[in-house]
Design a protein around this motif. Structure first.
Motif, PDB file in Angstrom:
ATOM      1  N   SER A  89      -4.289   6.117  -1.152  1.00 22.60           N
ATOM      2  CA  SER A  89      -4.180   5.254  -0.441  1.00 22.60           C
ATOM      3  C   SER A  89      -4.199   4.670  -1.500  1.00 22.60           C
ATOM      4  O   SER A  89      -5.107   4.149  -2.079  1.00 22.60           O
ATOM      5  N   THR A 110       1.215  -1.415  -0.282  1.00 20.07           N
ATOM      6  CA  THR A 110      -0.017  -0.096  -0.032  1.00 20.07           C
ATOM      7  C   THR A 110       0.121   1.692   0.023  1.00 20.07           C
ATOM      8  O   THR A 110       1.462   1.321   1.049  1.00 20.07           O
ATOM      9  N   THR A 161       0.700   5.519   0.377  1.00 19.53           N
ATOM     10  CA  THR A 161       0.173   6.425   0.201  1.00 19.53           C
ATOM     11  C   THR A 161       0.656   8.052  -0.035  1.00 19.53           C
ATOM     12  O   THR A 161       1.956   7.745   0.422  1.00 19.53           O
TER      13      THR A 161
END
Length: 902
Positions: free
Chosen positions: A844, A802, A804
């Motif tokens: 994100s 992930t 962001t």
């Protein structure tokens, strides 16, 4: 008259009449001969090619294996020139959309962008081809078989043609090459929009001055691990329809006669079914350069036998000698036939022998060429290609009221175009872009220096106060009334295969510029005129220059021509000894002086365009630049190179440059002195480097507030740079090559071993590493999640992470994945995946990277590729793991081992 027949004869006659009546209903009417298979558009291309070639004589077939393929009127076959170029836009065929140079496209790390460029290329190519067919124009560069992309590995920053490549890494090069091919050839393999060509196969990356006789000694491991990997990808995954063999030899045998390359790897191991073309003149190199054959007939024979199908011979004999080779028993006619069939299969796939209008691509017209839609794509590509190397908070420029724009590349057309380029429409230089972005009243400009000692640069607009009046004539001798007039800032134009203004409808034209010239200081000024190349033709071109009403110089800029002995009969005369105008003017003051300059073009539609350059006193240029800097809030210095310094086999030999290659990667001394002088002026400095290769920007790294690498950014390059400086475009490009501090600790340029080369093996600390690039945004990486921490050899692995955007600025993040294998002595790590991801502030996104079995593999010293059992480390982040904190890493294990094919 009544015949007196006997009863027997009458009976026979009656029987005959009865039989005639019985058979009449089944008699077929007279028909025209059946349509030949090669004329039947419903039949597969291979069948049509086979049928057509079988109808040719031996001599006709041999003539088709040349770039200048001659016509066969009895079969309805027109002449065709196989050679067209499209490295970053359709090249050398008039106006086209000019994208950033290939190395800049690699810096986007955006395969979809590269694919879109390829689609624009094939669309514009079809528009040009369709128009050319209607006009009966079968010239070189107007076809549909394109000799791009360049898949060679940019192993050494000194190589002048490295700008044409996708960088130093085989994985990135392979992905970009596949994307380009997908765009150019289109989604329908049986009916491509155009044909792409992976070149130069193989192990080819300089030196330029030695290439015709250079023998590359390469280890089996380096060959498999580095030099062939991207070529393999473009064949097996990209399904490229053509491959070009290189000039150099590999292990003693010329690349175009090298069975190890062409037979063992390309055709047997990789299953290539397309055609192989030689680099231009490379068949002659097989005999003259590499001494693999006693003469051109034997060289052609062994090259054909090795797997080369087509000889680009240009002005030399080549495969047109194969008929003699067959008659001498050196090769069989069947081998000639098979090569011709491969060539014609591609032409049938392109629809070249179908009824006009039957192919959807036939509807593409010239309105698509250099369209506003395509221009927008080129701007987007240029924005994506810019790499932010350093930023101490100076960028974006939010509070600067006045900007000093300084430097020799600030308005240099050649440094927008790169090499192998098309002709841009309304090109936007960095200076033009900044003036539009920030307002002319807020910009101070000075050229500041030449590119290098002995390398003149175009006379800047500051020398022509108020601009120059340009008058365009539809005659080649400035007679008659001008058909158009305008005011223009300088004399730096590229009109190859185009006309200067829409009002001119002839290729015999002339232009006259008038105004005043004011120099920055009294002294001697050396001027030079250079016209754009008409290769391979020789238009008649000339110039004349007048100062204060006196003729100071005039002359021809064309070269000499002579017959091309032994070449194809349709090739033009050989062009040699291109002339350049050179003259000196001594100015005793800095007052305005009346100035007139004329340019004439005639004789052939090729070529077109001229640049008026100078070498001004260095001290005067620096003084002018410092004054401009002191009058501004911030200084934007445009430094770098041009394709007139780095490029393909050129005669230049000055300090730092030789034959197209570089002998030093330092910024040339003239520009280094300019930077030092501007630094002493005490104003904030942002350095923008335009080049096709890595430049050791050591002073800038130590002293400048910000550094941008802009490459050769194409038609909208100046707009992209200005938008980036202003913050309207957020840079996210990444380096596709290592930027070294010097070449002192690199191996010799002629050494092809990968030890201590590129990011995978370099032991030193570079200025900026492969994959590096900053942003106006900041990003954070979550934990890497693996589909499994234990993988069976031969299986792929999927990793997710992930990402962001932790800033208040929307921007793209390039997610890069690097793998360290358990191989002892293997690469420090290798790129195995990447993805360019747009993220809004605070957004994100989960990014998935699939690591293929081939990316998991390692190559041993014998050249065998296999997946090894053991512990692996995967790092995913903004760049290489040692150069960023924005990353996440994970280990996994591979169980067992598996050997992979070549």
């Amino acid at each position: 008259m009544r015949r007196n027949w006997t009863p027997e004869v009458s009976a026979v006659f009656a029987l005959a009449l009865a039989l005639q009546a019985l058979l009449a209903p089944i008699q077929l009417p007279a028909q025209s001969p059946a349509t030949p298979v090669y004329r039947d558009a419903t039949r597969p291309a291979n069948e049509r090619a086979h049928d057509l070639v079988q109808r040719m004589t031996l001599d006709e077939k041999a003539a088709q294996l040349e770039d200048w393929a001659t016509a066969i009127p009895r079969l309805g076959v027109p002449d065709y020139q196989t050679w067209s170029e499209a490295l970053h836009g359709v090249a050398r065929a008039g106006h086209a959309t000019v994208f950033p140079q290939a190395i800049g496209m690699a810096a986007t790390w955006d395969t979809e962008m590269v694919k879109q460029m390829g689609d624009v290329i094939s669309t514009e190519a079809r528009g040009k081809y369709n128009e050319a067919q209607r006009e009966g124009n079968h010239r070189i560069f107007w076809g549909l078989t394109f000799w791009s992309p360049n898949i060679n590995i940019f192993r050494d920053p000194r190589w002048g043609r490295g700008q044409e490549t996708y960088g130093e890494d085989p994985f990135l090069t392979g992905k970009m090459g596949i994307a380009f091919i997908d765009g150019v050839q289109g989604p329908d393999a049986a009916h491509p929009k155009a044909v792409a060509t992976s070149k130069h196969f193989a192990v080819h990356s300089g030196p330029e001055s030695l290439r015709h006789g250079f023998d590359v000694k390469v280890s089996p491991r380096d060959l498999e691990e580095t030099y062939l990997a991207a070529f393999r990808a473009t064949v097996t995954d990209g399904h490229v329809k053509s491959v070009m063999c290189a000039y150099n030899a590999v292990d003693g045998m010329g690349a175009c006669a090298n069975k190890m390359l062409l037979e063992e790897h390309l055709k047997q191991a990789w299953g290539f079914k397309g055609f192989v073309v030689s680099d231009c003149g490379a068949i002659m190199d097989v005999t003259q350069g590499h001494k693999n054959a006693p003469d051109i007939v034997h060289a052609a024979a062994i090259s054909l036998a090795a797997g080369t199908d087509l000889s680009c011979s240009i002005w030399e004999p080549g495969f047109n000698t194969l008929a003699d080779a067959v008659r001498k028993g050196l090769v069989t006619e069947d081998m000639v036939t098979r090569a011709a069939e491969r060539l014609y299969a591609a032409r049938f796939e392109l629809g070249m022998f179908d009824e006009p209008g039957s192919n959807p691509n036939d509807k593409i017209d010239m309105s698509q060429v250099a369209s506003e839609e395509h221009r927008a794509e080129a701007l987007k590509a240029a924005e994506e290609s810019i790499v932010l190397l350093k930023n101490d908070g100076l960028l974006p420029l939010k509070n600067a009221k006045t900007i000093a724009v300084i430097g020799p590349t600030a308005e240099l057309l050649a440094s927008l175009e790169g090499n192998y380029n098309g002709q841009p429409v309304r090109p936007v230089t960095p200076l033009d872009g900044i003036v539009k972005q920030f307002g002319a009243e807020n910009v101070r400009y000075a050229q500041g220096s030449s590119l290098a000692a002995g390398a003149p640069v175009p006379v800047p607009r500051t020398a022509f106060e108020g601009g120059l009046k340009a008058e365009y004539f539809a005659t080649s001798d400035w007679t008659g009334r001008p058909v158009a007039t305008s005011t223009e800032p300088r004399i730096d134009y590229d009109w190859v295969y185009a006309t200067p203004v829409p009002e001119i409808h002839t290729h015999d034209y002339s232009v006259r510029w008038t105004g005043t010239i004011r120099v920055p200081a009294p002294g001697k000024y050396r001027f030079a005129t250079e016209t754009q190349s008409g290769f391979p033709y020789s238009p008649r071109e000339s110039y004349r220059a007048m100062v204060d009403g006196k003729l100071v110089s005039q002359g021809k800029t064309e070269g000499e021509t002579k017959p091309a002995e032994g070449a194809s009969p349709t090739s033009p005369p050989h062009m040699a000894n291109m002339a350049k105008g050179q003259f000196e003017v001594t100015f005793s003051d800095t007052n305005p002086h009346a100035f007139e300059f004329g340019y004439s073009h005639a004789g052939d539609e090729s070529g077109g365009g001229i640049t008026l350059s100078w070498e001004a006193p260095p001290e005067a240029q620096i003084a002018e630049a410092v004054n401009a800097a002191k009058a501004a809030d911030v200084v934007a210095v445009f430094v770098g190179l041009s394709p007139n310094l780095e490029g393909e086999e050129m005669p230049i030999k000055i300090e730092g440059f030789s034959g197209g290659d570089r002998t030093s990667i330092d910024l040339p001394a003239t520009q280094e002195k300019l930077l030092e002088a501007l630094g002493a002026a005490g104003k904030p400095v942002v350095v923008v480097n335009l080049s096709g290769s890595a430049v050791a920007l050591n002073w800038a790294n130590q002293h400048a507030g910000a550094i941008l690498q802009a490459w050769y950014p194409g038609v909208e390059g100046g707009t992209a740079i200005a938008k980036t400086l202003a913050g309207e475009s957020n840079p996210a490009g990444r380096l596709p090559v290592t930027f070294y501090a010097s070449v002192q600790d690199l191996p010799a340029f002629t050494e092809y071993a990968m030890k201590n080369r590129t990011y995978r093996y370099y032991a030193g600390k570079p200025l900026w590493g492969f994959g590096f690039g900053l942003s106006y945004s900041t990003f954070k990486y979550g934990e890497v999640k693996l589909a499994s921490t234990s993988v069976d050899a031969g299986k792929s692995l999927t990793a997710t992470v992930t990402v962001t955007n932790t800033s208040q600025v929307a921007g793209d993040e390039v997610v890069e994945a690097y793998l360290k294998t358990p191989q002892k002595g293997g690469p420090s790590h290798s790129l195995v995946g990447f993805q360019r991801v747009p993220l809004n502030p605070g957004e994100s996104r989960e990014v998935a990277i699939e690591v293929s079995p081939r990316s998991l593999s390692a190559v041993d010293d014998s050249g065998k590729r296999s997946i090894l059992a053991g512990e692996y480390r995967l790092s995913i982040g903004s760049t290489q793991p040692q150069e960023t904190q924005a990353k996440s890493e994970a280990n996994f294990t591979v169980k067992g081992s598996a050997e992979l094919p070549k």
